[in-house]
Design a protein around this motif. Structure first.
Motif, PDB file in Angstrom:
ATOM      1  N   GLU A 225      32.773 -15.866  15.464  1.00 40.01           N
ATOM      2  CA  GLU A 225      32.379 -17.027  15.970  1.00 40.01           C
ATOM      3  C   GLU A 225      30.644 -17.243  15.848  1.00 40.01           C
ATOM      4  O   GLU A 225      30.171 -18.305  15.520  1.00 40.01           O
ATOM      5  CB  GLU A 225      32.730 -16.973  17.440  1.00 40.01           C
ATOM      6  CG  GLU A 225      34.333 -17.173  17.883  1.00 40.01           C
ATOM      7  CD  GLU A 225      34.544 -18.842  17.295  1.00 40.01           C
ATOM      8  OE1 GLU A 225      33.896 -19.649  17.395  1.00 40.01           O
ATOM      9  OE2 GLU A 225      35.897 -18.915  16.627  1.00 40.01           O
TER      10      GLU A 225
ATOM     11  N   ASN B 127      21.894 -20.129  19.281  1.00 42.13           N
ATOM     12  CA  ASN B 127      20.817 -21.124  19.616  1.00 42.13           C
ATOM     13  C   ASN B 127      19.722 -20.753  20.338  1.00 42.13           C
ATOM     14  O   ASN B 127      18.536 -20.840  20.062  1.00 42.13           O
ATOM     15  CB  ASN B 127      21.452 -22.162  20.090  1.00 42.13           C
ATOM     16  CG  ASN B 127      22.301 -22.991  18.968  1.00 42.13           C
ATOM     17  OD1 ASN B 127      21.756 -22.979  17.857  1.00 42.13           O
ATOM     18  ND2 ASN B 127      23.429 -23.602  19.228  1.00 42.13           N
TER      19      ASN B 127
ATOM     20  N   THR C  84      21.326 -19.125  11.520  1.00 45.79           N
ATOM     21  CA  THR C  84      20.256 -18.557  12.266  1.00 45.79           C
ATOM     22  C   THR C  84      18.940 -18.938  11.748  1.00 45.79           C
ATOM     23  O   THR C  84      18.782 -19.583  10.671  1.00 45.79           O
ATOM     24  CB  THR C  84      20.479 -17.129  11.852  1.00 45.79           C
ATOM     25  OG1 THR C  84      20.240 -16.782  10.545  1.00 45.79           O
ATOM     26  CG2 THR C  84      21.618 -16.543  12.676  1.00 45.79           C
TER      27      THR C  84
ATOM     28  N   ARG D 204      27.870 -19.639  20.185  1.00 45.81           N
ATOM     29  CA  ARG D 204      27.322 -20.725  19.637  1.00 45.81           C
ATOM     30  C   ARG D 204      25.758 -20.788  20.538  1.00 45.81           C
ATOM     31  O   ARG D 204      24.628 -20.732  20.127  1.00 45.81           O
ATOM     32  CB  ARG D 204      27.764 -22.048  19.740  1.00 45.81           C
ATOM     33  CG  ARG D 204      26.784 -23.129  19.230  1.00 45.81           C
ATOM     34  CD  ARG D 204      27.812 -24.500  18.957  1.00 45.81           C
ATOM     35  NE  ARG D 204      26.835 -25.557  18.480  1.00 45.81           N
ATOM     36  CZ  ARG D 204      26.397 -26.506  19.526  1.00 45.81           C
ATOM     37  NH1 ARG D 204      26.925 -26.300  20.928  1.00 45.81           N
ATOM     38  NH2 ARG D 204      25.489 -27.409  19.372  1.00 45.81           N
TER      39      ARG D 204
ATOM     40  N   LYS E  58      29.533 -18.935  12.855  1.00 46.10           N
ATOM     41  CA  LYS E  58      29.507 -20.332  12.492  1.00 46.10           C
ATOM     42  C   LYS E  58      28.212 -21.098  13.054  1.00 46.10           C
ATOM     43  O   LYS E  58      28.091 -22.032  12.449  1.00 46.10           O
ATOM     44  CB  LYS E  58      30.873 -20.612  13.418  1.00 46.10           C
ATOM     45  CG  LYS E  58      31.885 -20.227  13.053  1.00 46.10           C
ATOM     46  CD  LYS E  58      33.097 -20.817  14.051  1.00 46.10           C
ATOM     47  CE  LYS E  58      34.458 -20.216  13.430  1.00 46.10           C
ATOM     48  NZ  LYS E  58      35.724 -20.635  14.368  1.00 46.10           N
ATOM     49  N   THR E  59      27.359 -20.408  13.677  1.00 48.81           N
ATOM     50  CA  THR E  59      26.070 -21.183  13.699  1.00 48.81           C
ATOM     51  C   THR E  59      25.014 -20.534  13.319  1.00 48.81           C
ATOM     52  O   THR E  59      24.674 -19.242  12.961  1.00 48.81           O
ATOM     53  CB  THR E  59      25.736 -21.111  15.347  1.00 48.81           C
ATOM     54  OG1 THR E  59      26.849 -21.487  16.132  1.00 48.81           O
ATOM     55  CG2 THR E  59      24.553 -21.886  15.797  1.00 48.81           C
TER      56      THR E  59
ATOM     57  N   ASN F 234      17.730 -18.153  18.357  1.00 45.16           N
ATOM     58  CA  ASN F 234      16.773 -18.943  17.312  1.00 45.16           C
ATOM     59  C   ASN F 234      15.760 -19.361  17.918  1.00 45.16           C
ATOM     60  O   ASN F 234      14.416 -19.031  17.346  1.00 45.16           O
ATOM     61  CB  ASN F 234      17.630 -20.163  16.630  1.00 45.16           C
ATOM     62  CG  ASN F 234      18.672 -19.726  15.635  1.00 45.16           C
ATOM     63  OD1 ASN F 234      18.515 -18.538  15.411  1.00 45.16           O
ATOM     64  ND2 ASN F 234      19.692 -20.546  15.490  1.00 45.16           N
TER      65      ASN F 234
END
Lengths: 239, 742
Positions: free
Chosen positions: B575, B480, B581, B476, B578-579, B483
């Motif tokens: 995993e 981030n 982009t 995660r 799951k976050t 990003n």
């Protein structure tokens, strides 16, 4: 079966791309042996026929692409002829051909004959050309080798003869003449007589095992010398 | 003259569609390399000058000169030549060959440090210009959270493109040759008009600004080409112009951007069409065609970026990754191999082995046998090329994709990548055992957890549960962090020209990476199958492990170990997914270290597999050195089990074998190598670097670099000149497994 090691890419032990299995245990004690760790079963590991077949078959895509197969070497693979025969038959069903790399120093029992006949080809060592020299440098018997050679040629099993050339021991044209006399009667059944250079890569093993290395002061055979002798050997057998 | 004369027409005539043009017009070639020509005297003369420059560059500590007066851009420099009149393909990054440009857009401090490291000073004028300008680096650090800074500082996330250009883009430079700039600008205007009719949401506003930036720089490229006497507003009319136009397009991107691994794409078969037409018209000979490719490659070998020594620590050998992909099969079943694919490979003979361009052969079982064998022979002779599985990539990317950097596939001109370096997996395991603390400095990096007790045998299930928690946390944080980086890169260092050679609406891939896969796999296997007991140090953290008993190791085709590696990649990829982009990019993952495996190892404590603190990891997806005990094919089989479906940014594997172990002569070796490649790729494996050489040769080269000045070896997804590696990395390469069974 008692296995010393597996080598999944053995490009030079037989035709094409090969998988090599080194079986443990050997009747000979060649002075120039580069795998003294295969002499006994001490360092061997036990595998079932199925386990070995599975390992080999994992490399089938390479063997098919490379027009190769599996080579059983050692040690002396024919020491375990019973199980080896079953393994070879199993692999044959899966489309993988076998090659036997042998010293020929085993009695020609029915099981040994079965293995040889089930094989696609045989690499047979002719280590020394007289009984005396043979015994002196290997502790084995030459007549067993010639008996096997005779059997192989009679049964049209493709056979390649291999001889290790050691500096000062047999690296002369005179020495090769003596070898050629042994081979002449079987000339038509021999596909190739290959001279292998003595090398020192196995020296560490002697040290590790605490075995005396009789050729400690001998250096590797230079490649030019091997080539020169190979040309001569080819002319002797007109190959 | 009609630039498109005698070409078969199709949809490519009305809209940008290069692959349609190729499909309709190329000539597949099934023959061998006997048609190839050696270098002309002109090429040899120019090569000698370039080699002398390379020598001076090495002698001068790796950088020949830096132009510190100007900021690099398309029009900053007057035309440059190796030797005016002798150059066929024109254009240099600066006014003289190998003189490096200053490009501070991604990070001013980084550019300044790079200058200082080589004894130069950035001019006051540039300094002043950038006082009032936000760089990508400034933007990123405005937004980075404490967690991100800590992970970066501890070396869990390393090599992030937050101080230099992100790179890894492949503009479709062929478009300039085929259509000319006027047509491309018209298309961009049409795109803007179409977007302008929609509602002005954030993405559409950004797209409109993107197009405006692209257009501005595409126009500048026209001016740059004019300075070299070429009119690129119109399409190329012959093979020479096609090569020249294409190179101008690539060169412009390199002037504007200093990103790592902005690759040149799949160009050889495209260019072959022009060469075949010229042959038919009697205006080009084979020798001239080869000369064009030789000259192009000479120019590509001169591409340089200004880097800090820290950057070279990670990515040794001053690489640029001008990756050039070729080969493969078309979707219609015909091979995409043409004579010009051979010519590109043949430059390695005409100009000598080299790391650049990074020639990548897209391997298919169905490639013509003669091409396969030629490639293998080039590997045996030069160790300069890599192979990637076309049969595995074609279903995902179609038949007009190319490779950026080492192993990153993307559709040419239709996809772009947000490059994300990599995460140190073994360090995540050590964090999971140390309650979220960095095992070296003791800093709390991740969420607080339990420290596994001193002197108590590790329980596999417990370790796994903890590892999952920290891998999920890491994933995660990683997404981030990326990003933020790419938001800022788009904002402050957008690749205006390179993106101009993309479709306006592109698919985006966000490429994550892992290092130390084999170390983590073997560590888990040791905990599962042997007895591993942690030993605490003075700070109450684990500093060592006692590992008793044998355990199955990755690299021996043993499912017990290999399944752990498979699970790790799948789990980490899930995993990551799951976050969400930035800009809706698709998550991808690579197992690639380049040469950073040495630095990652340095920053990582002792691991349960028996690797001591500071020792290097294995590169990419390679098994650890010396642990693959059943030979080369068993080792390849282990790597082949990793699933490309969850590692679509590539699975890098480097294969080194001694000539004697591969065959009795070069012909035999080439045949066997073809079989190895066929066998490996038929199992769905992705990538293979091939080195056929003796360890002794490397040791000799390390002791006396003058013995083999051009010794090129494949490392992890690219090739390097062995002499440009640091001693550390030379030793690591020498320590790697060389399959040598005779």
């Amino acid at each position: 079966m008692r296995i010393h090691s597996f080598e999944s890419l053995a490009a030079r032990d037989g035709d094409g791309l090969r998988y090599a299995v080194f079986l443990a245990g050997c009747p000979l004690r060649c002075v120039y042996c580069h795998n003294p760790d295969t002499w006994t079963h001490e360092r061997a590991q036990e595998y079932t026929i199925e386990q070995i077949a599975k390992k080999i078959l994992r490399c089938k895509p390479y063997m098919l692409a490379g027009h190769g197969g599996v080579t059983f070497s050692g040690g002396e693979p024919l020491f375990q002829a019973d199980e080896l025969y079953q393994l070879i038959c199993l692999l044959k069903q899966e489309g993988i051909g076998s090659c036997i790399d042998t010293s020929g120093n085993v009695p020609l029992t029915q099981k040994v004959k079965d293995v040889l006949e089930a094989s696609e080809s045989v690499l047979l060592d002719l280590k020394f050309p007289t009984e005396e020299a043979y015994y002196q440098h290997t502790k084995g018997k030459l007549f067993l080798v010639t008996e096997m050679l005779s059997y192989l040629t009679q049964n049209n099993i493709p056979t390649r003869i291999r001889t290790v050339i050691v500096p000062q021991l047999n690296d002369s044209t005179e020495a090769l003449l003596a070898y050629a006399r042994v081979l002449m009667p079987f000339k038509d059944g021999i596909s190739q007589w290959e001279l292998l250079p003595f090398h020192t890569l196995g020296f560490e093993k002697y040290e590790l095992l605490g075995i005396e290395n009789p050729l400690l002061n001998t250096s590797a055979l230079p490649d030019e010398k091997r080539l020169e002798l190979q040309v001569f050997a080819n002319s002797l057998l007109q190959k | 003259m009609d630039a498109w004369r005698s070409f078969k027409t199709g949809t490519w005539c009305d809209t940008i569609h290069v692959s349609d043009f190729i499909r309709l017009n190329y000539t597949p070639y099934e023959g061998d390399g006997s048609f190839l020509c050696s270098a002309t005297q002109r090429t040899k003369d120019l090569l000698a000058q370039v080699q002398e420059l390379f020598r001076q560059e090495q002698e001068n500590g790796g950088v020949l000169d830096i132009d510190t007066d100007r900021v690099s851009s398309i029009l900053s420099y007057a035309p440059g030549y190796i030797e005016k009149g002798k150059d066929i393909i024109l254009g240099l990054q600066t006014e003289k060959p190998l003189v490096r440009a200053v490009n501070p857009f991604a990070g001013f401090r980084n550019a300044e440090q790079a200058c200082t490291a080589y004894g130069y000073k950035i001019s006051d004028k540039i300094r002043e210009d950038f006082l009032y300008r936000t760089t990508h680096n400034t933007g990123v650090f405005r937004a980075y959270t404490q967690d991100m800074r800590k992970a970066r500082h501890a070396g869990i996330l390393t090599g992030l493109p937050d101080a230099y250009g992100r790179g890894r883009l492949i503009g479709d430079y062929r478009r300039l040759a085929l259509y000319g700039m006027d047509f491309l600008l018209q298309q961009k205007a049409k795109d803007a008009e179409m977007i302008g009719q929609q509602d002005m949401c954030e993405e559409n506003i950004r797209l409109l600004e993107d197009i405006a930036k692209q257009t501005e720089f595409m126009k500048q490229l026209i001016t740059m080409a004019e300075q070299y006497g070429c009119d690129i507003r119109r399409p190329a009319e012959n093979a020479y112009e096609a090569v020249q136009w294409l190179y101008f397009a690539y060169l412009g991107g390199q002037k504007e951007q200093n990103g790592a691994a902005n690759s040149i794409g799949r160009i050889t078969t495209f260019l072959d069409i022009y060469m075949e037409r010229d042959f038919a018209e009697g205006t080009l000979t084979e020798s001239q065609a080869q000369e064009l490719m030789d000259d192009l490659v000479l120019k590509l070998r001169l591409i340089r970026h200004l880097r800090t020594p820290e950057y070279n620590d990670l990515f040794a050998g001053d690489p640029v990754w001008v990756t050039c992909s070729e080969g493969g099969m078309g979707l219609d079943g015909r091979t995409l191999v043409t004579k010009n694919c051979f010519r590109m490979l043949h430059t390695l003979y005409n100009l000598g082995p080299s790391a650049e361009p990074n020639i990548t052969v897209l391997w298919s079982e169905k490639l013509p046998a003669a091409f396969k064998k030629y490639c293998a022979r080039v590997s045996v002779d030069t160790d300069s090329i890599q192979y990637e599985n076309d049969d595995r990539m074609r279903p995902e990317y179609g038949d007009d994709y190319a490779i950026a950097c080492c192993v990153s596939a993307m559709k040419e001109g239709k996809q772009m990548q947000f490059f994300g370096a990599r995460c140190n997996l073994p360090k995540v395991l050590l964090m999971a055992l140390n309650g979220g603390k960095d095992e070296i400095h003791g800093t709390q990096i991740g969420p607080q957890g339990k420290v596994f007790p001193d002197n108590e045998k590790l329980n596999y299930e417990e370790v796994l549960e903890s590892l999952k928690v920290y891998m999920a946390w890491m994933a995660r944080l990683y997404v981030n962090t990326m990003n933020i980086i790419h938001y800022m890169h788009d904002k402050y260092a957008y690749e205006r020209l390179i993106m101009g050679f993309h479709d306006t609406v592109v698919d985006r891939l966000m490429a994550f990476g892992v290092s130390g896969l084999s170390v983590l796999t073997d560590s888990l296997s040791a905990i599962k199958y042997a007895n591993v007991t942690p030993v605490h140090g003075e700070n109450g953290l684990i500093t060592d492990f006692i590992t008793e008993g044998d355990y199955p190791q990755y690299g021996n085709d043993d499912d017990r170990a290999d399944e752990i590696a498979q699970w790790l990649t799948e789990f980490f990829y899930q995993e990551l997914c799951k976050t969400p982009t930035y800009r809706g990019a698709k998550h991808t993952l690579s197992i690639l270290t380049i040469t950073s495996n040495v630095v990652y190892g340095k920053k990582t404590g002792t691991t349960p597999d028996g690797r001591k603190a500071g020792e290097p990891f294995a590169p990419g997806a390679n098994p650890m050195h010396g642990r693959d005990k059943e030979g080369a094919l068993a080792s390849l089989n282990s790597v082949a089990k990793l699933d490309y479906a969850c590692c679509q940014d590539g699975i890098s594997n480097t294969f080194s074998i001694t000539p004697d172990a591969l065959g009795c002569d070069d012909d035999d070796r080439s045949e066997k190598l073809v079989a190895v490649l066929d066998g490996y790729f038929s199992q769905g494996a992705h990538h293979l670097n091939v080195n056929v050489l003796n360890r002794e040769k490397l040791i000799a080269a390390m002791e006396d670099p003058t013995l083999y000045p051009n010794l090129t070896i494949r490392v992890s997804g690219y090739a390097v000149n062995f002499n440009k590696l640091t001693r550390d990395k030379q030793l690591e390469v020498i320590a790697r497994t060389f399959h040598s069974k005779m």
